[in-house]
Scaffold this motif. Structure first.
Motif, PDB file in Angstrom:
ATOM      1  N   VAL A 137       1.152  -0.943  -0.220  1.00  0.00           N
ATOM      2  CA  VAL A 137      -0.211  -0.173   0.100  1.00  0.00           C
ATOM      3  C   VAL A 137       1.085   0.752  -0.018  1.00  0.00           C
ATOM      4  O   VAL A 137       1.923   1.289   0.804  1.00  0.00           O
ATOM      5  CB  VAL A 137      -0.406   0.349   0.868  1.00  0.00           C
ATOM      6  CG1 VAL A 137      -1.833  -0.801   0.943  1.00  0.00           C
ATOM      7  CG2 VAL A 137       0.088   0.394   2.471  1.00  0.00           C
ATOM      8  N   VAL A 138       0.338   2.200  -0.320  1.00  0.00           N
ATOM      9  CA  VAL A 138       1.174   3.608  -0.139  1.00  0.00           C
ATOM     10  C   VAL A 138       0.108   4.660   0.210  1.00  0.00           C
ATOM     11  O   VAL A 138      -0.766   4.612   0.781  1.00  0.00           O
ATOM     12  CB  VAL A 138       1.027   4.746  -1.877  1.00  0.00           C
ATOM     13  CG1 VAL A 138       1.730   5.612  -1.841  1.00  0.00           C
ATOM     14  CG2 VAL A 138       1.641   3.113  -3.006  1.00  0.00           C
ATOM     15  N   ARG A 151       5.223   7.234   0.977  1.00  0.00           N
ATOM     16  CA  ARG A 151       5.377   5.787   0.970  1.00  0.00           C
ATOM     17  C   ARG A 151       5.284   4.523   1.205  1.00  0.00           C
ATOM     18  O   ARG A 151       3.912   4.487   1.343  1.00  0.00           O
ATOM     19  CB  ARG A 151       6.308   5.785   2.765  1.00  0.00           C
ATOM     20  CG  ARG A 151       7.073   6.855   2.797  1.00  0.00           C
ATOM     21  CD  ARG A 151       8.244   6.901   4.514  1.00  0.00           C
ATOM     22  NE  ARG A 151       7.915   5.649   4.560  1.00  0.00           N
ATOM     23  CZ  ARG A 151       8.797   5.291   6.297  1.00  0.00           C
ATOM     24  NH1 ARG A 151       8.765   6.750   6.579  1.00  0.00           N
ATOM     25  NH2 ARG A 151       9.254   4.320   6.230  1.00  0.00           N
ATOM     26  N   GLU A 152       5.666   3.766   0.348  1.00  0.00           N
ATOM     27  CA  GLU A 152       4.932   2.268   0.270  1.00  0.00           C
ATOM     28  C   GLU A 152       5.767   1.359   1.676  1.00  0.00           C
ATOM     29  O   GLU A 152       6.361   1.202   1.954  1.00  0.00           O
ATOM     30  CB  GLU A 152       5.883   1.470  -1.374  1.00  0.00           C
ATOM     31  CG  GLU A 152       4.825   0.323  -1.968  1.00  0.00           C
ATOM     32  CD  GLU A 152       5.360   0.207  -2.762  1.00  0.00           C
ATOM     33  OE1 GLU A 152       4.810  -0.801  -3.666  1.00  0.00           O
ATOM     34  OE2 GLU A 152       6.299  -0.103  -3.361  1.00  0.00           O
ATOM     35  N   PHE A 153       4.590   0.600   1.964  1.00  0.00           N
ATOM     36  CA  PHE A 153       5.005  -0.083   2.272  1.00  0.00           C
ATOM     37  C   PHE A 153       4.402  -1.935   2.084  1.00  0.00           C
ATOM     38  O   PHE A 153       2.934  -1.790   1.876  1.00  0.00           O
ATOM     39  CB  PHE A 153       4.050   0.181   4.099  1.00  0.00           C
ATOM     40  CG  PHE A 153       4.556   1.258   4.694  1.00  0.00           C
ATOM     41  CD1 PHE A 153       5.310   1.452   5.114  1.00  0.00           C
ATOM     42  CD2 PHE A 153       4.125   2.435   4.030  1.00  0.00           C
ATOM     43  CE1 PHE A 153       6.311   2.508   6.453  1.00  0.00           C
ATOM     44  CE2 PHE A 153       4.079   4.220   4.453  1.00  0.00           C
ATOM     45  CZ  PHE A 153       5.417   3.942   5.445  1.00  0.00           C
ATOM     46  N   SER A 204       6.707   7.261  -9.720  1.00  0.00           N
ATOM     47  CA  SER A 204       7.351   7.806  -9.257  1.00  0.00           C
ATOM     48  C   SER A 204       7.747   6.993  -7.965  1.00  0.00           C
ATOM     49  O   SER A 204       9.177   7.149  -7.568  1.00  0.00           O
ATOM     50  CB  SER A 204       6.895   8.894  -8.480  1.00  0.00           C
ATOM     51  OG  SER A 204       6.231   9.785  -9.308  1.00  0.00           O
ATOM     52  N   LEU A 205       7.646   5.581  -7.423  1.00  0.00           N
ATOM     53  CA  LEU A 205       7.558   4.986  -6.217  1.00  0.00           C
ATOM     54  C   LEU A 205       8.269   4.182  -7.236  1.00  0.00           C
ATOM     55  O   LEU A 205       7.249   2.908  -8.337  1.00  0.00           O
ATOM     56  CB  LEU A 205       6.759   4.325  -5.578  1.00  0.00           C
ATOM     57  CG  LEU A 205       5.922   5.703  -4.618  1.00  0.00           C
ATOM     58  CD1 LEU A 205       4.774   4.987  -4.116  1.00  0.00           C
ATOM     59  CD2 LEU A 205       6.485   6.265  -3.690  1.00  0.00           C
ATOM     60  N   ARG A 206       9.596   3.197  -6.533  1.00  0.00           N
ATOM     61  CA  ARG A 206      10.200   2.125  -7.462  1.00  0.00           C
ATOM     62  C   ARG A 206      10.037   0.593  -6.029  1.00  0.00           C
ATOM     63  O   ARG A 206      10.886   1.522  -5.091  1.00  0.00           O
ATOM     64  CB  ARG A 206      10.971   2.133  -8.345  1.00  0.00           C
ATOM     65  CG  ARG A 206      10.801   3.276  -9.145  1.00  0.00           C
ATOM     66  CD  ARG A 206      11.821   4.192 -10.129  1.00  0.00           C
ATOM     67  NE  ARG A 206      12.301   5.192  -8.894  1.00  0.00           N
ATOM     68  CZ  ARG A 206      13.641   6.265  -9.519  1.00  0.00           C
ATOM     69  NH1 ARG A 206      13.773   6.327 -10.497  1.00  0.00           N
ATOM     70  NH2 ARG A 206      13.334   7.093  -8.508  1.00  0.00           N
TER      71      ARG A 206
END
Length: 298
Positions: A137-138, A151-153, A204-206
């Protein structure tokens, strides 16, 4: 005609760049306008009400100084400054609660859960809705832009997610939509209520990378399909119902998801000071300058 293009003394991240403003300033000056590029937070004395229009181009330090920015906006309201976008669009765009209102109106959105007080059971339900190929999840602040604070978790990081949400205050939590990795993000820029141009961007999130790319790899979109245009027009029409005034320009960001019934999922709408990718679109840059001058003369 005097026009102010508003930027920041310093951007929140060293990777952030404003490549639109120099081109807009050139187009305005080519049309006989006096154009000043000024900061909202630099401390210089500015007679804002003396401009025909004050255009928010890149005041992006606001995301880390929201109380000061709110005060600056209130001062502009009191001194009669013509802000572009209008104040109601700025206020709506600075709080992602609008996303649930658009979803309730039937706009296809990325599933989004507003978290006021983090509850592990609620968060586990968001994880359960995530894609099995990337079950994450972001979390993002309710007021942010440019993926700032996103942030990704993983579910194994639930306790860290709870701690981060307590740090953020009100926030959105969304399952990571893996379609963005294969099909990219679609950014649709409007001008006076009509579609001006569109780009695709990489995610944007990698995975495994804590850095947040700033609108990575933007490319002109070759052509919107009839179905995509229907979704975009519906999203904008519902957004417009939430506003008193027609915005000068916004950017609607969708995830291209061919597996979804609509083919597009609205991720967010940039209404405060959207990047417009104008180096890729010189004709649209000229149109944007013309629209600014038309607003200033009205």
């Amino acid at each position: 005609m005097r026009i102010a293009l508003v930027t920041s003394h310093r951007f929140p991240e060293p990777t952030w760049r404003d490549e639109d403003t120099p081109l807009v300033a050139r187009e305005l000056r080519a049309r006989g306008a006096t154009c000043d590029v000024v900061t909202w937070d630099g401390g210089e004395r500015v007679e804002w009400a003396g401009y025909g229009a004050v255009v928010l181009q890149s005041p992006w330090s606001m995301w880390t100084r929201l109380p000061a920015f709110d005060e600056w906006l209130w001062d502009r309201e009191l001194d009669g400054t013509r802000l572009l976008n209008p104040l109601d669009a700025i206020a709506l765009g600075a709080n992602k609660r609008y996303l649930s209102r658009l979803g309730t109106a039937g706009v296809p959105i990325v599933p989004s859960t507003l978290i006021e007080e983090p509850d592990p059971a609620t968060l586990r339900a968001v994880f359960a809705a995530s894609d099995a190929s990337r079950p994450t999840v972001v979390a993002k602040p309710i007021a942010s832009g440019g993926a700032l604070g996103a942030r990704e978790f993983t579910v194994e990081e639930l306790s860290a997610l709870v701690a981060y949400l307590r740090e953020l205050g009100p926030a959105l939590v969304q399952p990571y939509v893996t379609a963005i990795d294969a099909h990219r993000e679609l950014g649709v820029v409007t001008l006076d209520g009509t579609i001006s141009h569109a780009v695709t961007k990489a995610a944007s999130l990698r995975p495994g990378d804590t850095a947040r790319a700033f609108h990575p790899d933007p490319q002109p979109y070759p052509g919107l399909t009839a179905q995509q245009e229907r979704v975009i027009h519906h999203a904008y029409a519902e957004l417009r119902k939430l506003l008193v005034n027609e915005p000068l320009s916004v950017r609607l960001d969708f995830i291209i998801d061919p597996a979804s019934p609509s083919g597009l999922l609205l991720l967010e709408v940039e209404m405060v000071a959207p990047v417009k990718f104008l180096p890729l679109f010189p004709e649209q840059c000229a149109n944007y300058a013309e629209a600014i001058l038309a607003r200033a003369r009205s």
